[in-house]
Design an enzyme around this catalytic site. Sequence first.
Site, PDB file in Angstrom:
ATOM      1  N   HIS A  12       0.830  -1.212   0.000  1.00 18.26           N
ATOM      2  CA  HIS A  12       0.000   0.000   0.000  1.00 18.26           C
ATOM      3  C   HIS A  12       0.864   1.260   0.000  1.00 18.26           C
ATOM      4  CE1 HIS A  12       0.851   1.006   4.190  1.00 18.26           C
ATOM      5  NE2 HIS A  12       0.639  -0.263   4.497  1.00 18.26           N
ATOM      6  N   GLU A  83      -1.925  -7.152   7.925  1.00 22.54           N
ATOM      7  CA  GLU A  83      -0.550  -7.020   8.396  1.00 22.54           C
ATOM      8  C   GLU A  83      -0.354  -7.798   9.689  1.00 22.54           C
ATOM      9  OE1 GLU A  83       2.407  -6.961   7.920  1.00 22.54           O
ATOM     10  OE2 GLU A  83       3.072  -4.891   7.575  1.00 22.54           O
TER      11      GLU A  83
END
Length: 199
Positions: A12, A83
């Site tokens: 990202h 994550e």
Amino acid sequence: MSSKPRLFLVRHGETEWSLSGQHTGVTDIPLTENGREKARTVGALLNQRPFALVQTSPMQRARETCTLLGYGPHAVVNPDLSEWNYGIFEGLTTQQIREQRNDPHWNIFDSEIPNGETIEEVAVRAQRVIDTALAEAPEGDTLLVAHGHILRILAATWLGLEPRGARLLSLVPASLSILGYEHDQRVLQTWNRTPGDKI
């Protein structure tokens, strides 16, 4: 004979915490404007390349990146792409953790993670992502939009390395990497490419 499938990995774009170096696992923060701009340029690099499967982490920074790449309508949210859960280290920089623990050599890859995930647990999730991609898109490429550590561990897993081998694979925000094959050997075809590079 069909070509072997590849995994395209996009970390990202920049957030305030990635900019400051804070560990960002479960905290759901947005991209910065610079992060959005860089995500768009990665989208231009991909140039509307067709994918057999597109998956994204559920966190807004990944989902927004996926949308800015141009693949939002095709994306499936996969919680396994979340994550690493950093537990008590969430929101702290490596330097802050080293000072708190009085350990100048502390790093996330060798640490116990109180109230979080072990690196082995993250690797199990990474293996599931790989298995899903190969099962659902056995002859086409897959795009995975997620986060720095999960993608590094996923790459190490793809290569048959121990999860801690991910320490060797630096990955910056808004970067593109490609996992593929050379003959029957799994390899890194492209790693940590940023806008301006050609693929």
